[in-house]
Structure formats: structure tokens, C-alpha cells
Design a protein around this motif. Structure first.
Motif, PDB file in Angstrom:
ATOM      1  N   GLY A  60      13.697  10.656 -30.884  1.00  0.00           N
ATOM      2  CA  GLY A  60      14.890  10.109 -30.097  1.00  0.00           C
ATOM      3  C   GLY A  60      16.035   9.501 -30.898  1.00  0.00           C
ATOM      4  N   TYR A  61      16.160  10.114 -32.067  1.00  0.00           N
ATOM      5  CA  TYR A  61      17.119   9.400 -33.012  1.00  0.00           C
ATOM      6  C   TYR A  61      17.137   7.911 -33.349  1.00  0.00           C
ATOM      7  CZ  TYR A  61      19.010  14.275 -32.435  1.00  0.00           C
ATOM      8  OH  TYR A  61      19.257  15.454 -32.304  1.00  0.00           O
ATOM      9  N   ARG A  62      15.679   7.719 -33.272  1.00  0.00           N
ATOM     10  CA  ARG A  62      15.240   6.260 -34.131  1.00  0.00           C
ATOM     11  C   ARG A  62      14.672   6.490 -35.198  1.00  0.00           C
ATOM     12  NH1 ARG A  62      13.250   5.351 -28.092  1.00  0.00           N
ATOM     13  NH2 ARG A  62      11.517   6.590 -29.248  1.00  0.00           N
ATOM     14  N   PRO A  63      14.449   5.360 -36.103  1.00  0.00           N
ATOM     15  CA  PRO A  63      13.555   5.493 -37.069  1.00  0.00           C
ATOM     16  C   PRO A  63      12.171   5.388 -37.028  1.00  0.00           C
ATOM     17  CG  PRO A  63      14.840   3.632 -37.370  1.00  0.00           C
ATOM     18  CD  PRO A  63      15.295   4.358 -36.025  1.00  0.00           C
ATOM     19  N   TYR A  72      14.522   6.092 -45.249  1.00  0.00           N
ATOM     20  CA  TYR A  72      14.006   7.217 -44.337  1.00  0.00           C
ATOM     21  C   TYR A  72      13.184   6.435 -43.298  1.00  0.00           C
ATOM     22  CZ  TYR A  72      11.219  11.224 -43.051  1.00  0.00           C
ATOM     23  OH  TYR A  72      10.611  12.081 -42.440  1.00  0.00           O
ATOM     24  N   ASN A  73      12.346   5.419 -43.372  1.00  0.00           N
ATOM     25  CA  ASN A  73      11.637   4.991 -42.612  1.00  0.00           C
ATOM     26  C   ASN A  73      12.226   3.824 -41.679  1.00  0.00           C
ATOM     27  OD1 ASN A  73       9.273   6.268 -43.365  1.00  0.00           O
ATOM     28  ND2 ASN A  73       8.548   4.725 -44.807  1.00  0.00           N
ATOM     29  N   THR A  74      13.195   3.014 -42.147  1.00  0.00           N
ATOM     30  CA  THR A  74      13.860   2.045 -41.464  1.00  0.00           C
ATOM     31  C   THR A  74      15.114   2.347 -40.912  1.00  0.00           C
ATOM     32  OG1 THR A  74      14.538   0.903 -43.450  1.00  0.00           O
ATOM     33  CG2 THR A  74      12.504   0.346 -42.607  1.00  0.00           C
ATOM     34  N   VAL A  75      15.735   3.284 -41.564  1.00  0.00           N
ATOM     35  CA  VAL A  75      17.285   3.462 -40.900  1.00  0.00           C
ATOM     36  C   VAL A  75      17.614   4.711 -40.271  1.00  0.00           C
ATOM     37  CG1 VAL A  75      19.987   3.222 -41.761  1.00  0.00           C
ATOM     38  CG2 VAL A  75      18.153   1.536 -42.802  1.00  0.00           C
ATOM     39  N   ARG A  76      17.245   5.661 -41.252  1.00  0.00           N
ATOM     40  CA  ARG A  76      17.439   6.991 -41.019  1.00  0.00           C
ATOM     41  C   ARG A  76      16.992   7.425 -39.599  1.00  0.00           C
ATOM     42  NH1 ARG A  76      15.587  11.997 -41.177  1.00  0.00           N
ATOM     43  NH2 ARG A  76      16.633  13.812 -41.931  1.00  0.00           N
ATOM     44  N   PRO A  77      18.112   8.015 -38.883  1.00  0.00           N
ATOM     45  CA  PRO A  77      17.425   8.407 -37.421  1.00  0.00           C
ATOM     46  C   PRO A  77      16.550   9.777 -37.497  1.00  0.00           C
ATOM     47  CG  PRO A  77      19.691   8.757 -37.735  1.00  0.00           C
ATOM     48  CD  PRO A  77      19.237   8.256 -38.714  1.00  0.00           C
ATOM     49  N   HIS A  78      15.809  10.121 -36.629  1.00  0.00           N
ATOM     50  CA  HIS A  78      14.821  11.271 -36.594  1.00  0.00           C
ATOM     51  C   HIS A  78      14.980  11.833 -35.225  1.00  0.00           C
ATOM     52  CE1 HIS A  78      12.189  10.298 -40.119  1.00  0.00           C
ATOM     53  NE2 HIS A  78      12.977   9.169 -40.078  1.00  0.00           N
ATOM     54  N   SER A 105      13.286   3.444 -52.747  1.00  0.00           N
ATOM     55  CA  SER A 105      14.616   2.706 -51.706  1.00  0.00           C
ATOM     56  C   SER A 105      15.036   3.925 -50.775  1.00  0.00           C
ATOM     57  CB  SER A 105      16.020   2.749 -52.916  1.00  0.00           C
ATOM     58  OG  SER A 105      17.055   2.367 -52.141  1.00  0.00           O
ATOM     59  N   TRP A 106      14.850   5.275 -51.205  1.00  0.00           N
ATOM     60  CA  TRP A 106      15.157   6.443 -50.314  1.00  0.00           C
ATOM     61  C   TRP A 106      14.004   6.453 -49.092  1.00  0.00           C
ATOM     62  CZ3 TRP A 106      12.418  10.364 -48.424  1.00  0.00           C
ATOM     63  CH2 TRP A 106      13.241  11.602 -47.695  1.00  0.00           C
ATOM     64  N   THR A 159       3.446   8.857 -36.672  1.00  0.00           N
ATOM     65  CA  THR A 159       4.579   8.069 -36.204  1.00  0.00           C
ATOM     66  C   THR A 159       5.741   8.625 -37.054  1.00  0.00           C
ATOM     67  OG1 THR A 159       3.971   6.817 -38.422  1.00  0.00           O
ATOM     68  CG2 THR A 159       3.167   6.060 -36.155  1.00  0.00           C
ATOM     69  N   HIS A 160       5.413   9.670 -38.145  1.00  0.00           N
ATOM     70  CA  HIS A 160       6.520  10.291 -38.907  1.00  0.00           C
ATOM     71  C   HIS A 160       6.925   9.459 -39.929  1.00  0.00           C
ATOM     72  CE1 HIS A 160       7.574  13.772 -35.632  1.00  0.00           C
ATOM     73  NE2 HIS A 160       6.299  13.181 -35.848  1.00  0.00           N
ATOM     74  N   GLU A 161       6.294   8.357 -40.374  1.00  0.00           N
ATOM     75  CA  GLU A 161       6.642   7.274 -41.180  1.00  0.00           C
ATOM     76  C   GLU A 161       6.116   7.734 -42.594  1.00  0.00           C
ATOM     77  OE1 GLU A 161       5.970   2.747 -42.377  1.00  0.00           O
ATOM     78  OE2 GLU A 161       4.797   3.617 -40.615  1.00  0.00           O
TER      79      GLU A 161
END
Length: 154
Positions: A125-128, A115-121, A110-111, A9-11
């Protein structure tokens, strides 16, 4: 820092911070994660002393997972985690000065959540990996019909 990443999941599942981490800390973090997420088939790690300790290897075997150590000096075998560590360093650690251990824990957690909930990956597909889902308050409120079906309590 002990970083635990889900390769699928990249989490970022956990980042444990302390002045010194040993095999007991590894087992503690993994125990919490296994309770929350279940036991994975494999656990990949580098060959640090806290990971190859007999206690950790025995515990991993006892819970039914297998170890997948990367060869010493072969970071390409653990590319996603190496990439995560670089992002953590570039996006957070290089720009912060932590005055206390408690401050470091709060800022890093906090980071991790960002990273898990907001930052696009880009690989997703540029989703968290674990976007937060908010339900409006009225979505969980009982409907008039469900209220009528409830038994009357006297």
C-alpha cells in the motif's frame, strides 16, 4: 552479496557483503537473524553451493526450520527476492563505483535501511516494510505523578 529477505513483511533483514561468501557466512548471518527475529518455519533459497552445503542443511534442521529450495533455473519460484535483487541493482549498484569493500558495506547498508524504513512498496500500500518510529523526548519523560510515587532514597 548475501541478501536475506522476509517474504511476509518484505523487509530486507540483511545484506552480507564480502569478496567471497561460503556456508559459514550463511550460518553466521542466519544465526544473528534468528536471535533477533526468531526461527522461521521455512528458509527459501536458491541452490548455490553455500546454501546446499551439508553444514547449512544440518544447522537449519538443528534449529527447527525447514529448507525450501527453488528448482534450478526457476527464478519465478523466488519472485520476491528476484524483484528485490533487480531493485538493488537498478537503484544502487548500477549507479555506484565502490573503491573498497568497507565503502561498499557502508553504502549498501545505508540503502538497505532506506529500503526498509522510507522507500514505499506498492505491495504494501505504498508504505515501507519497517518504518522508523520516533517518540518525542517528552513522551518518555516521567510525569510529576510518577515522580511523587517513587520511594525516597536516603
Amino acid at each position: 552479496m548475501l541478501n536475506v529477505i522476509d517474504e511476509f513483511t518484505h523487509e530486507a533483514l540483511a545484506i552480507r557483503i564480502d569478496r567471497k561468501l561460503d556456508s559459514t557466512d550463511v550460518v553466521d548471518v542466519l544465526t544473528d537473524l534468528f536471535i533477533l527475529h526468531g526461527v522461521p518455519e521455512n528458509i527459501r533459497s536458491d541452490n548455490g553451493p553455500e546454501f546446499i552445503a551439508k553444514v547449512v542443511r544440518k544447522w537449519i534442521a538443528d534449529v527447527g526450520a525447514r529448507t525450501a529450495y527453488i528448482a534450478p533455473g526457476s527464478p519465478w519460484e523466488n519472485g520476491f527476492v528476484e524483484s528485490f535483487n533487480a531493485r538493488l541493482r537498478d537503484e544502487l549498484l548500477n549507479g555506484e563505483v565502490f573503491y573498497t569493500l568497507a565503502e561498499a558495506k557502508i553504502i549498501v547498508e545505508s540503502w538497505r535501511r532506506h529500503y526498509n524504513t522510507v522507500r514505499p512498496h506498492s505491495s504494501l500500500g505504498y508504505r515501507p516494510p519497517a518504518p522508523e518510529v520516533f517518540l518525542p523526548a517528552f513522551a518518555s519523560a516521567p510525569t510529576p505523578r510518577s515522580l511523587a510515587q517513587r520511594p525516597t532514597i536516603h
